[in-house]
Design a protein around this motif. Structure first.
Motif, mmCIF file in Angstrom:
data_model
loop_
_atom_site.group_PDB
_atom_site.id
_atom_site.type_symbol
_atom_site.label_atom_id
_atom_site.label_comp_id
_atom_site.label_asym_id
_atom_site.label_seq_id
_atom_site.Cartn_x
_atom_site.Cartn_y
_atom_site.Cartn_z
ATOM 1 N N THR A 112 -47.010 -138.289 23.509
ATOM 2 C CA THR A 112 -47.177 -137.174 22.580
ATOM 3 C C THR A 112 -47.590 -137.679 21.203
ATOM 4 N N LEU A 113 -48.311 -136.825 20.500
ATOM 5 C CA LEU A 113 -48.669 -137.056 19.105
ATOM 6 C C LEU A 113 -48.295 -135.811 18.310
ATOM 7 N N GLN A 114 -47.680 -136.003 17.163
ATOM 8 C CA GLN A 114 -47.436 -134.888 16.270
ATOM 9 C C GLN A 114 -48.752 -134.520 15.588
ATOM 10 N N VAL A 115 -49.034 -133.218 15.511
ATOM 11 C CA VAL A 115 -50.330 -132.777 14.997
ATOM 12 C C VAL A 115 -50.162 -131.643 13.996
ATOM 13 N N ALA A 116 -51.166 -131.502 13.163
ATOM 14 C CA ALA A 116 -51.307 -130.343 12.288
ATOM 15 C C ALA A 116 -52.348 -129.412 12.895
ATOM 16 N N VAL A 117 -52.267 -128.138 12.537
ATOM 17 C CA VAL A 117 -53.277 -127.162 12.940
ATOM 18 C C VAL A 117 -54.134 -126.842 11.726
ATOM 19 N N GLU A 118 -55.446 -127.042 11.863
ATOM 20 C CA GLU A 118 -56.366 -126.786 10.768
ATOM 21 C C GLU A 118 -56.654 -125.285 10.643
ATOM 22 N N ALA A 119 -57.334 -124.911 9.560
ATOM 23 C CA ALA A 119 -57.615 -123.501 9.297
ATOM 24 C C ALA A 119 -58.425 -122.852 10.412
ATOM 25 N N ASP A 120 -59.279 -123.632 11.091
ATOM 26 C CA ASP A 120 -60.100 -123.078 12.166
ATOM 27 C C ASP A 120 -59.419 -123.144 13.535
ATOM 28 N N GLY A 121 -58.148 -123.549 13.556
ATOM 29 C CA GLY A 121 -57.404 -123.618 14.812
ATOM 30 C C GLY A 121 -57.458 -124.962 15.498
ATOM 31 N N SER A 122 -58.350 -125.848 15.060
ATOM 32 C CA SER A 122 -58.426 -127.180 15.664
ATOM 33 C C SER A 122 -57.198 -128.001 15.272
ATOM 34 N N LEU A 123 -56.995 -129.104 15.979
ATOM 35 C CA LEU A 123 -55.827 -129.951 15.750
ATOM 36 C C LEU A 123 -56.229 -131.223 15.008
ATOM 37 N N TRP A 124 -55.243 -131.829 14.360
ATOM 38 C CA TRP A 124 -55.485 -133.070 13.616
ATOM 39 C C TRP A 124 -54.283 -133.978 13.766
ATOM 40 N N ALA A 125 -54.531 -135.176 14.253
ATOM 41 C CA ALA A 125 -53.466 -136.165 14.405
ATOM 42 C C ALA A 125 -53.844 -137.445 13.670
ATOM 43 N N VAL A 126 -52.857 -138.066 13.057
ATOM 44 C CA VAL A 126 -52.996 -139.400 12.480
ATOM 45 C C VAL A 126 -52.217 -140.331 13.409
ATOM 46 N N PHE A 127 -52.901 -141.328 13.982
ATOM 47 C CA PHE A 127 -52.213 -142.150 14.975
ATOM 48 C C PHE A 127 -52.590 -143.619 14.823
ATOM 49 N N ALA A 128 -51.717 -144.452 15.347
ATOM 50 C CA ALA A 128 -51.981 -145.883 15.492
ATOM 51 C C ALA A 128 -51.761 -146.237 16.957
ATOM 52 N N ASP A 129 -52.202 -147.431 17.351
ATOM 53 C CA ASP A 129 -52.033 -147.879 18.733
ATOM 54 C C ASP A 129 -52.004 -149.397 18.734
ATOM 55 N N ALA A 130 -52.021 -149.995 19.898
ATOM 56 C CA ALA A 130 -51.892 -151.446 19.993
ATOM 57 C C ALA A 130 -53.090 -152.198 19.434
ATOM 58 N N THR A 131 -54.211 -151.495 19.184
ATOM 59 C CA THR A 131 -55.371 -152.166 18.590
ATOM 60 C C THR A 131 -55.357 -152.080 17.069
ATOM 61 N N SER A 132 -54.472 -151.270 16.492
ATOM 62 C CA SER A 132 -54.494 -151.026 15.046
ATOM 63 C C SER A 132 -54.220 -152.322 14.282
ATOM 64 N N GLY A 133 -55.182 -152.707 13.472
ATOM 65 C CA GLY A 133 -55.084 -153.966 12.748
ATOM 66 C C GLY A 133 -55.449 -155.171 13.584
#
Length: 262
Positions: free
Chosen positions: A178-199
């Protein structure tokens, strides 16, 4: 859109490259100046005098400053609110530069977008992993009963609130993530995420912007369209870092990875 997902992705990648390298794209940001850090109203390298006044910023300019507001030369004072238009349409300009008024958590700032920024002229492209259909996953959006905000560190080292509206769930190799997400004004989703490749092969965190979920919450999670955040292109952006729980325990070998410069 075409019937060829790989071709669609290639066109998306080309559009992204053109957008970020545009005259007033993210590569052109040369500074974000918080007015609280400049109580005398003088911002280094930025003409005019800028000061906070209640719910607005008051800009004072002389003919020598060479500032225009709404396309007309400014002599005297003008009250400005936060800009919410595309950068090329911002109200304040000096030559080819655009001076954008920003407000975050009650604090005012001015951003300077300069087409002659060195970062724009050394940019050679966006390193991205070629399209892989294995990273297109069915997902489900689960809204929270009430949206809430969490405090997260931002790219400039300051902590700010990040609004979250729900979680995006998807399956990978038999396990749910799971990723925590925001809902944008147009209904689309936005997530800020990292993973094992980050950095380690990709920038330290990335964005994901799935389309608006269907009525039953179903949504496509396409990591091929993982995005570099604006702060990857210019250090003067204040992008939020991933909130707790948004660091995936596997390598997302897909999407944009790094900025290329010559």
């Amino acid at each position: 859109m075409t019937s060829d997902p790989q071709q669609d992705w290639q066109r998306w990648h080309e559009r992204r490259t053109a957008q970020v390298s545009a005259p007033h794209g993210p590569l052109s940001l040369t500074g974000t100046y918080w007015l609280a850090d400049h109580p005398d109203g003088h911002i280094p390298g930025v003409p005019g005098v800028w000061r906070e006044e209640g719910d607005a910023v008051v800009l004072t300019a002389t003919t020598e400053d060479g500032i225009t507001v709404d396309g007309k030369p400014l002599t005297g004072d003008v009250r400005l609110g936060a800009d919410h238009t595309p950068i090329p349409e911002s109200r304040v300009a000096t030559g080819d530069r655009r001076l954008v008024v920003l407000r975050r958590e009650g604090l005012w700032a001015v951003r300077d977008f300069d087409p002659e920024a060195p970062t724009r002229h050394v940019f050679t492209g966006i390193e991205a992993t070629p399209y892989d259909p294995r990273w297109v996953l069915p997902g489900t959006f689960r809204p929270y009963e009430e949206p809430h905000s969490v405090r997260v560190e931002n790219a400039d080292g300051r902590e700010r609130g990040l609004g979250l509206s729900g979680e995006l769930a998807f399956m990978l190799e038999g396990a749910e993530h799971t990723l925590q997400v925001a809902v944008e004004a147009d209904g689309s989703l936005w997530a800020v995420f990292a993973d094992a490749t980050s950095g380690h092969g990709s920038y330290r965190f990335r964005f994901l912007r799935p389309a608006a979920p269907a009525a039953d919450g179903s949504v496509t999670v396409d990591f091929n369209r993982a995005l570099l955040p604006p702060c990857a292109f210019a250090a003067h952006f204040i992008c939020p870092l991933p909130p707790p729980g948004n660091t995936l325990p596997f390598a997302v070998a897909a999407g944009e990875r790094n900025v290329l410069a010559g």
